[in-house]
Write a protein that holds these residues in place. Structure first.
Motif, mmCIF file in Angstrom:
data_model
loop_
_atom_site.group_PDB
_atom_site.id
_atom_site.type_symbol
_atom_site.label_atom_id
_atom_site.label_comp_id
_atom_site.label_asym_id
_atom_site.label_seq_id
_atom_site.Cartn_x
_atom_site.Cartn_y
_atom_site.Cartn_z
ATOM 1 N N GLN A 16 45.099 55.085 48.011
ATOM 2 C CA GLN A 16 44.698 55.500 46.667
ATOM 3 C C GLN A 16 45.685 54.989 45.623
ATOM 4 N N LYS A 17 46.975 55.040 45.953
ATOM 5 C CA LYS A 17 48.002 54.547 45.018
ATOM 6 C C LYS A 17 47.845 53.045 44.776
ATOM 7 N N LEU A 18 47.543 52.317 45.839
ATOM 8 C CA LEU A 18 47.361 50.870 45.697
ATOM 9 C C LEU A 18 46.073 50.535 44.952
ATOM 10 N N GLN A 19 45.010 51.232 45.300
ATOM 11 C CA GLN A 19 43.738 50.966 44.630
ATOM 12 C C GLN A 19 43.797 51.293 43.150
ATOM 13 N N ALA A 20 44.619 52.259 42.782
ATOM 14 C CA ALA A 20 44.747 52.640 41.378
ATOM 15 C C ALA A 20 45.264 51.482 40.521
ATOM 16 N N GLN A 21 45.988 50.550 41.149
ATOM 17 C CA GLN A 21 46.528 49.412 40.397
ATOM 18 C C GLN A 21 45.434 48.428 39.989
ATOM 19 N N LEU A 22 44.275 48.506 40.641
ATOM 20 C CA LEU A 22 43.200 47.554 40.364
ATOM 21 C C LEU A 22 42.682 47.656 38.942
ATOM 22 N N LYS A 23 42.947 48.774 38.285
ATOM 23 C CA LYS A 23 42.503 48.924 36.887
ATOM 24 C C LYS A 23 43.162 47.877 35.989
ATOM 25 N N LEU A 24 44.254 47.289 36.459
ATOM 26 C CA LEU A 24 44.919 46.231 35.692
ATOM 27 C C LEU A 24 44.081 44.957 35.637
ATOM 28 N N GLN A 25 43.153 44.816 36.581
ATOM 29 C CA GLN A 25 42.258 43.652 36.636
ATOM 30 C C GLN A 25 40.836 44.171 36.862
ATOM 31 N N PRO A 26 40.146 44.593 35.798
ATOM 32 C CA PRO A 26 38.835 45.257 35.945
ATOM 33 C C PRO A 26 37.782 44.440 36.681
ATOM 34 N N ASN A 27 37.897 43.128 36.661
ATOM 35 C CA ASN A 27 36.873 42.283 37.296
ATOM 36 C C ASN A 27 37.232 41.852 38.714
ATOM 37 N N ILE A 28 38.337 42.346 39.235
ATOM 38 C CA ILE A 28 38.814 41.887 40.529
ATOM 39 C C ILE A 28 37.866 42.308 41.654
ATOM 40 N N ILE A 29 37.774 41.443 42.654
ATOM 41 C CA ILE A 29 36.969 41.698 43.853
ATOM 42 C C ILE A 29 37.933 41.951 45.011
ATOM 43 N N THR A 30 37.645 42.957 45.837
ATOM 44 C CA THR A 30 38.527 43.270 46.961
ATOM 45 C C THR A 30 37.754 43.289 48.276
ATOM 46 N N ASN A 31 38.480 43.048 49.359
ATOM 47 C CA ASN A 31 37.850 43.062 50.683
ATOM 48 C C ASN A 31 37.907 44.457 51.298
ATOM 49 N N ASP A 32 37.581 44.541 52.577
ATOM 50 C CA ASP A 32 37.410 45.834 53.248
ATOM 51 C C ASP A 32 38.597 46.242 54.113
ATOM 52 N N ARG A 33 39.784 45.685 53.871
ATOM 53 C CA ARG A 33 40.911 45.915 54.773
ATOM 54 C C ARG A 33 42.004 46.815 54.187
ATOM 55 N N LEU A 34 41.750 47.474 53.068
ATOM 56 C CA LEU A 34 42.772 48.368 52.511
ATOM 57 C C LEU A 34 42.997 49.556 53.436
ATOM 58 N N LYS A 35 41.952 50.280 53.737
ATOM 59 C CA LYS A 35 41.986 51.346 54.749
ATOM 60 C C LYS A 35 40.553 51.712 55.102
ATOM 61 N N ARG A 36 40.208 51.508 56.344
ATOM 62 C CA ARG A 36 38.850 51.813 56.774
ATOM 63 C C ARG A 36 38.780 53.260 57.251
ATOM 64 N N PRO A 37 37.637 53.972 57.059
ATOM 65 C CA PRO A 37 36.406 53.516 56.384
ATOM 66 C C PRO A 37 36.324 53.959 54.929
ATOM 67 N N ASN A 38 37.324 54.658 54.431
ATOM 68 C CA ASN A 38 37.206 55.299 53.115
ATOM 69 C C ASN A 38 37.349 54.351 51.927
ATOM 70 N N PHE A 39 37.818 53.137 52.180
ATOM 71 C CA PHE A 39 38.008 52.171 51.090
ATOM 72 C C PHE A 39 37.324 50.861 51.483
ATOM 73 N N PRO A 40 35.990 50.805 51.356
ATOM 74 C CA PRO A 40 35.212 49.673 51.898
ATOM 75 C C PRO A 40 35.324 48.375 51.102
ATOM 76 N N GLY A 41 35.825 48.424 49.868
ATOM 77 C CA GLY A 41 35.913 47.206 49.074
ATOM 78 C C GLY A 41 34.554 46.630 48.738
ATOM 79 N N ASP A 42 34.555 45.373 48.331
ATOM 80 C CA ASP A 42 33.320 44.716 47.897
ATOM 81 C C ASP A 42 32.662 43.881 48.987
ATOM 82 N N TYR A 43 33.423 43.490 50.001
ATOM 83 C CA TYR A 43 32.828 42.630 51.021
ATOM 84 C C TYR A 43 33.553 42.770 52.357
ATOM 85 N N LYS A 44 32.843 42.408 53.416
ATOM 86 C CA LYS A 44 33.361 42.481 54.774
ATOM 87 C C LYS A 44 34.019 41.156 55.168
#
Length: 457
Positions: free
Chosen positions: A246-274
């Motif tokens: 959650q702390k790491l994902q909170a930083q994404l607000k610095l780049q509103p258009n950023i795309i992320t993958n599914d490896r932050l922490k499964r399954p609660n943080f699925p990201g945009d693509y596998k």
């Protein structure tokens, strides 16, 4: 009656919300789906040993895993940084090689599992500016070159595993056989008792302290100091917690258009693509989510001086076509040498791929996967356009009799042509789809592309 009307209104509102959310996500992923092809770059201090430790080559894993596989002590591994001086690094040349190969984005290992940062970080001295004779940020010139040449830039960041910064986690990997290490039993015993660590220096902080002191500040630096960041590519959430994620994902607000993958922490943080790795999923394995296959050109991600098991240009181009035909992206890896140069075979392969893409790229970019049965002669991509659809038939195996059977193609074919050739192509309806009559010889031995304009597909 009133209750029914209320339920109906709630259902319609929910459907409207879902459609709106889907539209927003489609817009968010638009450039990524259009791109279809990107370059992965694994580069760091591990390029110095280049897969060899104490005279013995690695027999397991990629070159970037050498510290873990051989359980190299922190101080010994950090001494490699004194030899990491990539004076031949030319960011613009890298970007142009990617662009000329037909790639639309680059993802580079800003920090891999060994914890070494390719950028000037204020959160750790284990970085290019403080630990090496090079002493210059490697990501800034890359970001500038990407902006100049219209290539999207993404950063790979190992958010949990970090074998040098204290408190980072470490996956338990079996030591490579054959390396002379009289204390291997002690290392194995220590590793078994200490969450994968093999050096007491790795444990002078807790994982929570590592997240607060290194990971979060470095992600903030990456999302603040390099302009637009298109992708954040997390990797291996070893010992990851929801709180840390959650702390790491909170930083994404610095780049509103950023795309992320599914490896932050499964399954609660699925990201945009596998992210299937080193394989292309079968059609029945796909679930409708966006996906990207990452794959090496040879057998390693990070540079190994002796890995010469290079894939052919034909294999890599056909992989790209296969992936696009299933609505996926292809992230193809380069492992640069410690000097800052791409291996010669990688350069040759990029050129060969680019030659095919320059002629046939329209069969890849912005296409959707085929809704037709799998064809034994090749793969199909398509581009819907109102009441008509452009169908691309990438033919791997040219028919000896000059007739290509396209199973399941029922629409009215308005026009047929062969990309890169002025030779005549004719198409007609057959018993189980369509029949395309082709010239006697393929235009390209890797894949020749037939282009069909079809009504109401």
């Amino acid at each position: 009656m009133r209750k029914t009307a209320t339920l109906l209104a709630l259902l319609l509102a929910a459907q409207s919300f879902h459609a709106s959310a889907q539209t927003a996500q489609d817009k968010h992923m638009e450039w990524w789906r259009e791109a279809r092809f990107g370059m992965f770059i694994h580069w760091g201090v591990y390029a110095v040993p280049a897969g060899t430790y104490k005279g013995f080559p690695m027999n397991r894993g990629g070159g970037e895993w050498i510290m873990n596989r051989s359980k190299i002590p922190v101080a010994e591994y950090q001494s490699y940084a004194k030899q990491f001086n990539p004076v031949k690094y030319n960011a613009e040349q890298w970007v142009l090689m990617a662009k000329n190969a037909g790639m639309k984005y680059i993802v580079i290992t800003a920090k891999h599992h060994d914890g070494f940062a390719l950028f000037d970080s204020k959160a750790s001295t284990w970085d290019i500016a403080d630990a090496t004779p090079y002493k210059k940020d490697l990501l800034k010139p890359l970001a500038e070159a990407c902006r100049k040449h219209g290539i999207k830039l993404g950063f790979y960041y190992s958010q949990a595993q970090d074998w040098n910064n204290p408190g980072g986690s470490a996956a338990r990997k079996v030591m490579n056989e054959g390396w002379p290490n009289p204390d291997s039993a002690k290392v194995d015993a220590y590793t078994a008792a200490h969450s994968g660590h093999w050096d007491p220096k790795q444990e002078t902080k807790t994982f929570a302290q590592y997240i607060d002191d290194v990971a979060v500040p470095q992600v903030k630096e990456l999302l603040t100091n390099y302009g637009d960041v298109a992708v954040l590519w997390w990797d291996t959430p070893t010992n990851m917690t929801d709180d840390a994620a959650q702390k790491l994902q909170a930083q994404l607000k610095l780049q509103p258009n950023i795309i992320t993958n599914d490896r932050l922490k499964r399954p609660n943080f699925p990201g945009d693509y596998k992210t299937p790795e080193q394989k292309i999923p079968k059609p029945e394995e796909l679930d409708g989510r966006d996906w990207e296959t990452c794959m090496t050109m040879n057998g390693t991600w990070g540079y190994k001086s002796y890995d010469h098991k290079w894939k052919s240009v034909e294999t890599m181009v056909r992989n790209l076509i296969d992936i696009a035909s299933k609505n996926g992206n292809y992230l193809l890896n380069i492992g640069p040498m410690a000097s800052g140069e791409f291996p010669e075979e990688s350069v040759k392969s990029l050129k060969g791929i680019g030659e095919w893409m320059k002629v046939n790229g329209e069969a890849i970019y912005g296409t959707k996967g085929s809704n037709l049965p799998l064809q034994d002669w090749g793969r199909i991509t398509r581009k819907p356009n109102g009441k008509s659809t452009t169908i691309y038939l990438s033919v791997f195996d040219w028919p000896a009799n000059g007739e290509l059977a396209v199973k399941g193609l029922k629409g009215n074919i308005k026009k047929a042509s062969l990309i890169g050739s002025s030779q005549a192509v004719k198409a007609s309806k057959g018993a189980d789809g369509a029949i395309v009559k082709l010239p006697g010889k393929a235009v390209n031995p890797i894949a020749s592309v037939v282009k069909l304009e079809v009504e109401e597909i």
